[in-house]
Design an enzyme around this catalytic site. Structure first.
Site, PDB file in Angstrom:
ATOM      1  N   GLU A   1       0.874  -1.168   0.000  1.00  0.00           N
ATOM      2  CA  GLU A   1       0.000   0.000   0.000  1.00  0.00           C
ATOM      3  C   GLU A   1       0.915   1.223   0.000  1.00  0.00           C
ATOM      4  O   GLU A   1       1.508   1.562   1.020  1.00  0.00           O
ATOM      5  CB  GLU A   1      -0.897  -0.011   1.245  1.00  0.00           C
ATOM      6  CG  GLU A   1      -1.745  -1.270   1.401  1.00  0.00           C
ATOM      7  CD  GLU A   1      -2.916  -1.345   0.431  1.00  0.00           C
ATOM      8  OE1 GLU A   1      -3.226  -0.299  -0.182  1.00  0.00           O
ATOM      9  OE2 GLU A   1      -3.494  -2.428   0.284  1.00  0.00           O
TER      10      GLU A   1
ATOM     11  N   CYS B   1      -2.059   9.155   2.382  1.00  0.00           N
ATOM     12  CA  CYS B   1      -1.722   8.673   1.034  1.00  0.00           C
ATOM     13  C   CYS B   1      -2.839   8.945   0.026  1.00  0.00           C
ATOM     14  O   CYS B   1      -2.574   9.114  -1.163  1.00  0.00           O
ATOM     15  CB  CYS B   1      -1.404   7.185   1.075  1.00  0.00           C
ATOM     16  SG  CYS B   1      -2.701   6.169   1.817  1.00  0.00           S
TER      17      CYS B   1
END
Length: 485
Positions: free
Chosen positions: A253, A287
């Site tokens: 991720e 993110c």
């Protein structure tokens, strides 16, 4: 801060102990620079001990009735709720998170623990037909064994738990290395939670250490069969390479450079609210944050005026103050890097629509426009409170701009027509796009992950089952197979 001192240890094989390294990781409050704790680093030998403990404990854990395993997660959820105030204070002190951020992270973490109660029961076997008479094919869904988890500093409680709890629920052992800037929230606090919830000793281990001490030992060790990493694309590339060279699967991720697109028929006021949250939640250290806000020229003037006004109204300051909306960045290195990036872009010719003061780790929101075409900043992830407003003419140009990045994690499209929004969303090269919402979202049963440099694989729900289990084929011949010799 006795809470920090108590948890400033390694947690290996069910024991709280000092690391045996020759130096310490110092845990600092990013707002006021107060030393919260110091932790002697774990060595390569202790990484080995942690993995060996997880390997031993996992064999018995996997044999347990999944209905018994799920009780651990029920108790962990109850303990998390009982300790919510203490954990909130830890998030504020260690991460510089605001009360809003702490509440958001705790809510996500609670949902993940609730999902893990069900996840314990999720793996299902299958019986498949065979072209051979008398043969029965059974396919068993089994834990991979031991999972290595490396978590980041921005949402460390949730992003550690997002991999740790499902891996445990599915019958695996786990070794977790939290980020050096979040060793308590992202590591030992979770160990204490599971220890008190009755997780068997040795099954879950936390090693607080650094690459400078252990190199690639966490990745190369023969015990873990899967590595779950959340962090930058640069480090993720290295993790993937090392894992693959040792025949381990990896779930990555990684970073993002999300675009929030405001089409000409959007609800401008609502889009402004969504864009401000999408960029400035947790100081932009997310993110999925909207680095780039793309606005159709027909609504650009109205949007810009309202957007800049709302950004200028955000309260920057002490995260302990419930009224604070923008707290500090995680450390001075990050703050200096963000300020230097803004200076570079302005020197290239960008226009500053808003820029407040910057003192230490407190960086006030920055709104930029007129970014020169080809500027490297358009391709990067900005991990701080800086946003770029980019005009476009028509949805085709919006899609082209949104896709002009090596990343593909999240995104959002605002339109008065839901189906138009979906049509545009389908053409954005990212793992997730949200129509008439923000770019920041995570739900426990929905596949989460990115395309391009934003990662490999998915987590949550069925995706987590795929990530942390393997399949085994056992066939049974009830009759007799014919053999040619």
């Amino acid at each position: 801060m006795s809470h920090f001192t108590e948890l400033a240890l390694q947690y290996i094989d069910g024991q709280w102990r000092q690391g045996s390294g020759s130096w310490e990781i110092v845990d600092i409050n990013p707002f006021d620079g107060e030393k919260l704790a110091s932790i002697t680093v774990a060595t390569v030998g202790e990484v080995d001990q942690a993995y060996r403990a997880a390997e031993r404990a996992q064999k018995e854990w996997a044999k347990q009735n999944p209905y018994a395993r799920r009780l651990v997660f029920e108790r962990a959820l109850r303990l998390l709720e009982e300790r919510e105030q203490e954990i909130t204070e830890t998030i504020i002190a260690e991460l510089g998170g605001t009360y809003l951020k702490a509440g958001f992270e705790l809510s996500l973490t609670k949902d993940m623990l609730r999902e893990c109660m069900q996840l314990s029961l999720r793996p299902e076997g299958r019986i498949l037909p065979s072209p051979v008479d008398g043969k029965e094919n059974r396919v068993y869904r089994l834990p991979v064994g031991v999972v290595g988890v490396i978590s980041p500093f921005n949402f460390p409680l949730f992003l550690s738990m997002k991999a740790v709890a499902p891996a445990l629920a599915l019958g695996n052992g786990v070794v977790l290395k939290p980020h050096q800037d979040a060793p308590i929230t992202g590591g030992t606090l979770i160990a204490k939670l599971f220890e008190d919830a009755g997780l068997p000793a040795g099954l879950f281990n936390v090693v607080v250490t650094d690459i400078a001490e252990i190199g690639d030992a966490l990745l190369e060790h023969p015990v873990p069969k899967a590595i779950a990493f959340t962090g930058s694309d640069r480090v993720g590339r290295h993790v993937a390479t090392v894992a693959a060279s040792h025949f381990k699967r990896s779930v990555l991720e990684l970073g993002g450079n999300s675009a929030l697109i405001v089409l000409d028929d959007a609800d401008v006021d609502y889009a402004v609210d969504a864009a401000v949250f999408s960029r400035f939640a947790h100081q932009g250290q997310v993110c999925m944050a909207a680095n780039r806000v793309l606005v159709d020229r027909s609504v650009l003037a109205e949007f810009t005026e309202k957007f800049v006004a709302k950004v200028a109204s955000l309260t920057v300051g002490d995260p302990k103050d419930p009224g604070t909306q923008i707290g500090p960045l995680i450390n001075s290195t990050q703050a200096d890097a963000i300020n230097a990036e803004v200076d570079r872009v302005v020197a290239e010719g960008a226009t500053v629509l808003h820029r407040g003061s910057s003192v230490g780790t407190l960086v006030s929101p920055v709104v930029l426009t007129d970014i020169p075409a080809g500027s490297p900043v358009l391709q990067r992830e900005l991990f701080g409170p800086v946003v770029m407003l980019i005009p476009f003419d028509g949805e085709e140009e919006a899609i082209a701009i949104a896709n002009d990045t090596p990343f593909g994690l999240s995104g959002a499209v605002h339109s008065g027509s839901v189906e138009r929004g979906v049509r545009v969303a389908q053409q954005i090269d990212s793992g997730m796009v949200h129509v008439n919402d923000g770019t920041i979202a995570d739900e426990a049963i929905v596949p989460f992950g990115g395309e391009k440099n934003s990662g490999v694989g998915r987590l949550n729900g069925e995706s987590t089952v795929e990530a942390f289990t393997t399949q085994k084929w056992i066939s049974i011949q009830h009759g007799r197979s014919p053999f040619p010799f």
